[in-house]
Design a protein around this motif. Sequence first.
Motif, PDB file in Angstrom:
ATOM      1  N   ASP A 156      30.244 -19.431 -13.527  1.00  0.00           N
ATOM      2  CA  ASP A 156      29.016 -19.735 -14.263  1.00  0.00           C
ATOM      3  C   ASP A 156      28.608 -18.583 -15.175  1.00  0.00           C
ATOM      4  OD1 ASP A 156      28.815 -22.222 -13.093  1.00  0.00           O
ATOM      5  OD2 ASP A 156      27.518 -21.518 -11.478  1.00  0.00           O
ATOM      6  N   LEU A 157      28.805 -17.376 -14.703  1.00  0.00           N
ATOM      7  CA  LEU A 157      28.425 -16.212 -15.505  1.00  0.00           C
ATOM      8  C   LEU A 157      29.340 -16.050 -16.711  1.00  0.00           C
ATOM      9  CD1 LEU A 157      26.334 -13.977 -15.580  1.00  0.00           C
ATOM     10  CD2 LEU A 157      27.911 -12.533 -14.345  1.00  0.00           C
ATOM     11  N   ASP A 158      30.620 -16.291 -16.529  1.00  0.00           N
ATOM     12  CA  ASP A 158      31.585 -16.152 -17.630  1.00  0.00           C
ATOM     13  C   ASP A 158      31.728 -17.411 -18.470  1.00  0.00           C
ATOM     14  OD1 ASP A 158      32.092 -13.581 -16.919  1.00  0.00           O
ATOM     15  OD2 ASP A 158      34.008 -13.992 -15.949  1.00  0.00           O
ATOM     16  N   GLY A 159      31.353 -18.559 -17.912  1.00  0.00           N
ATOM     17  CA  GLY A 159      31.537 -19.810 -18.628  1.00  0.00           C
ATOM     18  C   GLY A 159      32.967 -20.300 -18.616  1.00  0.00           C
ATOM     19  N   THR A 160      33.710 -19.897 -17.598  1.00  0.00           N
ATOM     20  CA  THR A 160      35.107 -20.318 -17.473  1.00  0.00           C
ATOM     21  C   THR A 160      35.257 -21.228 -16.270  1.00  0.00           C
ATOM     22  OG1 THR A 160      35.630 -18.379 -16.152  1.00  0.00           O
ATOM     23  CG2 THR A 160      36.006 -18.226 -18.525  1.00  0.00           C
ATOM     24  N   GLN A 161      36.270 -22.032 -16.271  1.00  0.00           N
ATOM     25  CA  GLN A 161      36.530 -22.915 -15.147  1.00  0.00           C
ATOM     26  C   GLN A 161      37.463 -22.279 -14.132  1.00  0.00           C
ATOM     27  OE1 GLN A 161      34.952 -25.784 -14.557  1.00  0.00           O
ATOM     28  NE2 GLN A 161      33.766 -25.175 -16.321  1.00  0.00           N
ATOM     29  N   THR A 162      38.396 -21.487 -14.586  1.00  0.00           N
ATOM     30  CA  THR A 162      39.322 -20.814 -13.680  1.00  0.00           C
ATOM     31  C   THR A 162      39.542 -19.390 -14.157  1.00  0.00           C
ATOM     32  OG1 THR A 162      41.226 -21.560 -14.961  1.00  0.00           O
ATOM     33  CG2 THR A 162      40.579 -22.910 -13.074  1.00  0.00           C
ATOM     34  N   LEU A 163      39.888 -18.539 -13.244  1.00  0.00           N
ATOM     35  CA  LEU A 163      40.222 -17.162 -13.594  1.00  0.00           C
ATOM     36  C   LEU A 163      41.660 -17.104 -14.084  1.00  0.00           C
ATOM     37  CD1 LEU A 163      38.691 -15.167 -10.636  1.00  0.00           C
ATOM     38  CD2 LEU A 163      37.868 -15.260 -12.970  1.00  0.00           C
ATOM     39  N   THR A 164      41.910 -16.269 -15.053  1.00  0.00           N
ATOM     40  CA  THR A 164      43.270 -16.073 -15.497  1.00  0.00           C
ATOM     41  C   THR A 164      43.955 -15.078 -14.577  1.00  0.00           C
ATOM     42  OG1 THR A 164      42.550 -14.352 -16.991  1.00  0.00           O
ATOM     43  CG2 THR A 164      42.725 -16.571 -17.900  1.00  0.00           C
ATOM     44  N   ARG A 165      45.135 -15.386 -14.143  1.00  0.00           N
ATOM     45  CA  ARG A 165      45.846 -14.508 -13.202  1.00  0.00           C
ATOM     46  C   ARG A 165      47.161 -14.098 -13.762  1.00  0.00           C
ATOM     47  NH1 ARG A 165      43.484 -16.172  -7.566  1.00  0.00           N
ATOM     48  NH2 ARG A 165      41.622 -16.859  -8.476  1.00  0.00           N
TER      49      ARG A 165
ATOM     50  N   GLN B 267      32.982 -15.483  -1.389  1.00  0.00           N
ATOM     51  CA  GLN B 267      33.024 -16.631  -0.489  1.00  0.00           C
ATOM     52  C   GLN B 267      34.268 -17.447  -0.794  1.00  0.00           C
ATOM     53  OE1 GLN B 267      29.394 -18.848  -0.971  1.00  0.00           O
ATOM     54  NE2 GLN B 267      28.337 -17.646   0.579  1.00  0.00           N
ATOM     55  N   TYR B 268      34.820 -18.008   0.261  1.00  0.00           N
ATOM     56  CA  TYR B 268      35.996 -18.855   0.090  1.00  0.00           C
ATOM     57  C   TYR B 268      35.541 -20.263  -0.246  1.00  0.00           C
ATOM     58  CZ  TYR B 268      40.630 -20.729   0.685  1.00  0.00           C
ATOM     59  OH  TYR B 268      41.843 -21.323   0.466  1.00  0.00           O
TER      60      TYR B 268
ATOM     61  N   ARG C 283      38.427 -25.294  -4.323  1.00  0.00           N
ATOM     62  CA  ARG C 283      39.324 -24.562  -5.227  1.00  0.00           C
ATOM     63  C   ARG C 283      40.441 -23.835  -4.481  1.00  0.00           C
ATOM     64  NH1 ARG C 283      36.848 -22.909 -10.502  1.00  0.00           N
ATOM     65  NH2 ARG C 283      34.831 -23.910 -10.600  1.00  0.00           N
ATOM     66  N   ASN C 284      40.314 -23.711  -3.169  1.00  0.00           N
ATOM     67  CA  ASN C 284      41.272 -22.972  -2.332  1.00  0.00           C
ATOM     68  C   ASN C 284      41.455 -21.540  -2.806  1.00  0.00           C
ATOM     69  OD1 ASN C 284      41.769 -25.078  -0.570  1.00  0.00           O
ATOM     70  ND2 ASN C 284      43.322 -25.950  -1.925  1.00  0.00           N
ATOM     71  N   GLU C 285      40.342 -20.869  -3.043  1.00  0.00           N
ATOM     72  CA  GLU C 285      40.401 -19.478  -3.476  1.00  0.00           C
ATOM     73  C   GLU C 285      39.083 -18.776  -3.165  1.00  0.00           C
ATOM     74  OE1 GLU C 285      40.806 -19.023  -7.683  1.00  0.00           O
ATOM     75  OE2 GLU C 285      39.263 -20.489  -8.106  1.00  0.00           O
ATOM     76  N   TRP C 286      39.124 -17.460  -3.218  1.00  0.00           N
ATOM     77  CA  TRP C 286      37.929 -16.651  -3.056  1.00  0.00           C
ATOM     78  C   TRP C 286      37.214 -16.582  -4.396  1.00  0.00           C
ATOM     79  CZ3 TRP C 286      36.020 -14.870   1.416  1.00  0.00           C
ATOM     80  CH2 TRP C 286      36.856 -14.931   2.531  1.00  0.00           C
ATOM     81  N   ILE C 287      35.899 -16.722  -4.359  1.00  0.00           N
ATOM     82  CA  ILE C 287      35.092 -16.680  -5.579  1.00  0.00           C
ATOM     83  C   ILE C 287      34.080 -15.556  -5.451  1.00  0.00           C
ATOM     84  CG2 ILE C 287      33.450 -17.921  -7.031  1.00  0.00           C
ATOM     85  CD1 ILE C 287      34.804 -20.498  -6.230  1.00  0.00           C
ATOM     86  N   GLU C 288      33.946 -14.799  -6.525  1.00  0.00           N
ATOM     87  CA  GLU C 288      32.969 -13.718  -6.575  1.00  0.00           C
ATOM     88  C   GLU C 288      31.617 -14.311  -6.982  1.00  0.00           C
ATOM     89  OE1 GLU C 288      32.750  -9.269  -8.472  1.00  0.00           O
ATOM     90  OE2 GLU C 288      33.780 -10.815  -9.619  1.00  0.00           O
ATOM     91  N   TYR C 289      30.592 -14.020  -6.194  1.00  0.00           N
ATOM     92  CA  TYR C 289      29.222 -14.433  -6.513  1.00  0.00           C
ATOM     93  C   TYR C 289      28.409 -13.187  -6.815  1.00  0.00           C
ATOM     94  CZ  TYR C 289      30.065 -19.211  -5.096  1.00  0.00           C
ATOM     95  OH  TYR C 289      30.551 -20.485  -5.013  1.00  0.00           O
TER      96      TYR C 289
END
Length: 108
Positions: A99-108, A63-64, A68-74
């Motif tokens: 929530d599953l990883d406990g991170t605020q942002t993905l590393t890119r 879902q977009y 955050r202006n990004e696609w998030i995996e649920y």
Amino acid sequence: MYSMYPMYYHVPSPYIHNDYAPNNQRSELRKYQPSIGQIITVPPTSAAFKNGTRVFIHDVKFQYDNVRNEWIEYIYVVYPRVSSNGSCVIEARWVSVYDLDGTQTLTR
């Protein structure tokens, strides 16, 4: 000359498929999609589950998020829980990759 066999073969797209948006999402967002149908142990940094909880990954959607202006995996996970009377029950819910990883942002 007509050839019965095309010179190209269908290769799965590296992009996330979404019928309502252009396929411009990056394939590295697919962290848990390859794990559909498997039981995994959640990372120790998970904000949604206790350390060592094993969950079954039933489904994944994208879902977009306008904030955050990004696609998030649920991820739709099925997991055991101890009820108030002490018996084991099975629950399921959608959780975001954050929530599953406990991170605020993905590393890119």
